[in-house]
Motif scaffolding. Structure first.
Motif, mmCIF file in Angstrom:
data_model
loop_
_atom_site.group_PDB
_atom_site.id
_atom_site.type_symbol
_atom_site.label_atom_id
_atom_site.label_comp_id
_atom_site.label_asym_id
_atom_site.label_seq_id
_atom_site.Cartn_x
_atom_site.Cartn_y
_atom_site.Cartn_z
ATOM 1 N N ALA A 1 0.243 2.048 -7.664
ATOM 2 C CA ALA A 1 1.528 2.123 -6.956
ATOM 3 C C ALA A 1 2.594 2.761 -7.836
ATOM 4 O O ALA A 1 2.699 2.476 -9.033
ATOM 5 C CB ALA A 1 1.972 0.736 -6.520
ATOM 6 N N ALA B 1 -2.654 5.107 -2.904
ATOM 7 C CA ALA B 1 -3.178 3.876 -3.495
ATOM 8 C C ALA B 1 -3.476 2.884 -2.387
ATOM 9 O O ALA B 1 -2.572 2.280 -1.835
ATOM 10 C CB ALA B 1 -2.163 3.282 -4.482
ATOM 11 N N GLY B 2 -4.765 2.725 -2.070
ATOM 12 C CA GLY B 2 -5.138 1.779 -1.039
ATOM 13 C C GLY B 2 -5.286 0.388 -1.617
ATOM 14 O O GLY B 2 -4.300 -0.304 -1.883
ATOM 15 N N SER B 3 -6.523 -0.015 -1.876
ATOM 16 C CA SER B 3 -6.760 -1.345 -2.451
ATOM 17 C C SER B 3 -6.423 -1.401 -3.936
ATOM 18 O O SER B 3 -6.273 -2.490 -4.488
ATOM 19 C CB SER B 3 -8.221 -1.742 -2.238
ATOM 20 N N ASP B 4 -6.300 -0.250 -4.591
ATOM 21 C CA ASP B 4 -5.992 -0.215 -6.019
ATOM 22 C C ASP B 4 -4.479 -0.250 -6.204
ATOM 23 O O ASP B 4 -3.822 0.783 -6.361
ATOM 24 C CB ASP B 4 -6.591 1.044 -6.654
ATOM 25 N N LEU B 5 -3.910 -1.447 -6.190
ATOM 26 C CA LEU B 5 -2.455 -1.582 -6.254
ATOM 27 C C LEU B 5 -1.896 -1.095 -7.580
ATOM 28 O O LEU B 5 -0.712 -0.755 -7.669
ATOM 29 C CB LEU B 5 -2.066 -3.043 -6.027
ATOM 30 N N TYR C 1 -7.924 -5.284 6.359
ATOM 31 C CA TYR C 1 -6.668 -5.649 5.684
ATOM 32 C C TYR C 1 -6.755 -6.983 4.948
ATOM 33 O O TYR C 1 -7.701 -7.739 5.096
ATOM 34 C CB TYR C 1 -5.472 -5.599 6.627
ATOM 35 N N THR D 1 0.818 -1.210 0.000
ATOM 36 C CA THR D 1 0.000 0.000 0.000
ATOM 37 C C THR D 1 0.855 1.265 0.000
ATOM 38 O O THR D 1 1.871 1.351 0.687
ATOM 39 C CB THR D 1 -0.918 -0.007 1.230
ATOM 40 N N GLU D 2 0.388 2.277 -0.756
ATOM 41 C CA GLU D 2 1.033 3.589 -0.783
ATOM 42 C C GLU D 2 0.006 4.646 -0.401
ATOM 43 O O GLU D 2 -1.205 4.401 -0.460
ATOM 44 C CB GLU D 2 1.618 3.849 -2.171
ATOM 45 N N LYS E 1 5.835 3.320 1.472
ATOM 46 C CA LYS E 1 4.769 2.346 1.684
ATOM 47 C C LYS E 1 4.164 2.584 3.064
ATOM 48 O O LYS E 1 4.868 2.886 4.026
ATOM 49 C CB LYS E 1 5.318 0.914 1.616
#
Length: 565
Positions: free
Chosen positions: A177, A170-174, A430, A166-167, A195
């Motif tokens: 990144a 950018a949460g769940s949308d990897l 998570y 995770t960034e 991260k």
């Protein structure tokens, strides 16, 4: 209240009386020697270790927590000594291959271990929780050089690992990144980026930490197809430290014993794991293993909350129960009986389903028959998102119901029940939020083949349901779920957004159907005679399974306009 005691006899009842695990494992050449006596011995020793050394640290982990100063993280008192005893005792390597320093035991024993650890001390258990996934990822995708240097250290738990996905943007949308990986002439890469939400990104439990990092090479395509996976250690073989820094740890609702870190990579030297642009393929090996472990966290946390509430209800005097002449115990009141039996129903059935899924993992790896391996892979693909979502949902909401048993005492920290509720909440988020699990189940797993795989799984549910009341209910739910699936497949052809509207309800319906199957397995076994088991089975029938009809109705109301269109 007393620290958590691992319910070893309950775990053994599931493995031996309900699932007949030794007979299932005997079909696998890799585990043919894992008999009941060995499994009982392992569970007995596990219970002693977890109850004796891990559970007593739960409160101090919450109250003191992990402490950050100048980039270094110090864990709560006692955490390091407990971890050293853990890995040196071989507990981190239960299911790893013997050639990698592991014990080569079945995955279901590892499942029992991590359920118990999570119940005893969720914050501490976050540290070794990613070891199995990191081990599988490196074993299947790492180069020979990386495996030679890191695989055994991870397999045995001597070194811990992280999963850096995770960034901030950018949460769940990897696919969003942006961490960079610049190739070097010697075959290494320089990794740069930040991260967030990195569990155990920095700590003092082990002498080294192995970071597995998603990053993008220059010129790589945008989106998930441009991501590769890299290994960056905290320390290199020559003793020098990598350019990886922990900028801070998050202040959280719960899990104070586990440091959730913001990690900065400043041209940190690392090496690619797997093929370029295939980072998500390698990472999903780790994430899928982690998702079953998160489901087991849910089972464990509900077990811990239920154990506290049940003990309190048997000792707390409060008013007269209906029909009683004098002041009664809480457990004598129907409202408390319903609450506790319902949570016990979720606990017992969830454990059966999770442990069978762990057995299926080994079947998928080791069974000599290709058709049986394919059946096991299908089982795991379909049940893992259901387990992750349903078990973590129940850990939080069922844990809150257990807190209710304490009344006002549950809301204060003295009794310890409120910690379980706080700690449980993040498990719904998570390793893929529960909403993502629902989309994964319906859109990617069920609709992708028109419901064929689900139909095969439901055939097994029917075949194993038995003739008892819960068995008949399991068959009813299976038939209704299959018919409902066919309706969704047809309606989705005219409305591509439909599955996303009903995915959460569909997953819940699937979960209830599988809970019915698990309850039927208990009902038909000697485990049904264990203390409290009959009340839990009745609660499953009266208070849990009716949710299936509610979810079915919700979905069908959404289907009506789609079908009309």
């Amino acid at each position: 209240m007393p620290d958590y005691l691992v319910p070893v006899e309950d775990l053994q009842a599931v493995l031996f009386d309900v699932l007949h695990a030794p007979a299932q494992l005997a079909e696998l050449p890799a585990h043919a020697d894992t008999d009941e006596a060995l499994m009982r011995q392992m569970l007995d020793e596990m219970g002693k270790f977890v109850s004796g050394q891990i559970a007593p640290l739960n409160r101090i982990g919450d109250e003191v927590g992990a402490q950050w100063k100048d980039g270094a993280v110090t864990m709560a008192p006692g955490f390091r000594d407990a971890y050293q005893a853990f890995w040196q005792g071989g507990w981190a390597a239960v299911s790893a291959a013997p050639e990698d320093g592991g014990q080569g035991l079945p995955a279901v024993l590892d499942a029992a271990l991590y359920e118990s650890l999570s119940a005893a001390n969720h914050g501490w258990t976050m540290a070794p929780g990613l070891l199995h996934g990191a081990y599988e990822c490196l074993k299947h995708h790492g180069s020979d050089a990386l495996k030679a240097e890191y695989l055994e250290k991870i397999a045995t738990g001597e070194w811990l690992a992280t999963m850096c996905l995770t960034e901030p943007h950018a949460g769940s949308d990897l696919g969003l990144a942006s961490t960079k990986a610049v190739p070097q002439a010697d075959g290494s890469y320089l990794i740069s980026g930040t991260k967030i939400f990195i569990s155990g990104g920095e700590h003092d439990l082990t002498d080294n930490i192995v970071h597995l990092v998603l990053a993008r090479e220059p010129g790589a395509p945008a989106g998930p197809k441009g991501l590769s996976l890299f290994l960056v250690p905290k320390f290199y073989a020559d003793g020098s430290r990598s350019a990886v820094a922990c900028e801070r740890i998050e202040e959280k609702m719960g899990l104070h014993g586990s440091p959730t870190c913001v990690m900065r990579f400043d041209e940190a030297r690392g090496w690619i794991v797997g093929a370029p642009g295939k980072g998500l393929n390698a990472m999903f090996v780790m994430m899928n293993a982690a998702r079953l472990h998160v489901a087991l966290q849910g089972v464990g946390l509900l077990s811990a909350a239920w154990q506290k509430a049940d003990a309190y209800a048997h000792e707390r005097k409060q008013m007269r129960a209906p029909g009683a002449k004098d002041t009664s115990l809480l457990i004598d009141h129907p409202a408390m009986q319903r609450t506790l039996a319902t949570q016990r129903a979720w606990l017992d059935a969830g454990r059966v389903l999770a442990y069978q899924t762990a057995i299926e993992l080994d079947v998928a790896k080791h069974h000599p028959d290709a058709e049986r391996r394919a059946q096991a892979e299908r089982w795991c693909a379909l049940t893992t998102p259901v387990l992750k979502s349903a078990c973590t949902h129940q850990a939080f909401h069922g844990g809150s119901d257990c807190l209710q048993v304490f009344g006002g005492h549950g809301y204060v920290s003295e009794w310890g029940i409120e910690q379980h509720v706080r700690d449980a909440r993040v498990a719904m988020i998570y390793e893929g939020t529960n909403e993502i699990q629902a989309i994964d189940l319906l859109v990617r797993k069920v609709l992708a083949d028109g419901g064929t795989g689900l139909a095969a799984l439901l055939d097994r549910v029917r075949a194993e349901a038995g003739e008892g009341p819960l068995g008949r209910e399991a068959v009813r739910c299976a038939d209704a779920l299959q018919a409902l699936t066919a309706q969704i497949v047809q309606a989705s052809q005219g409305d591509a957004t439909l599955p996303y509207w009903v995915a959460d309800d569909y997953l819940r319906a699937a979960a209830i159907a599988l809970m019915a199957w698990a309850g039927a397995r208990i009902e038909a076994s000697p485990a049904a005679a264990r203390p409290g088991a009959r009340a839990a089975l009745d609660a499953l029938a009266h208070w849990v399974l009716p949710e299936f009809d509610m979810r079915q109705t919700i979905i069908q109301r959404r289907l009506t306009p789609a079908q009309a269109a």
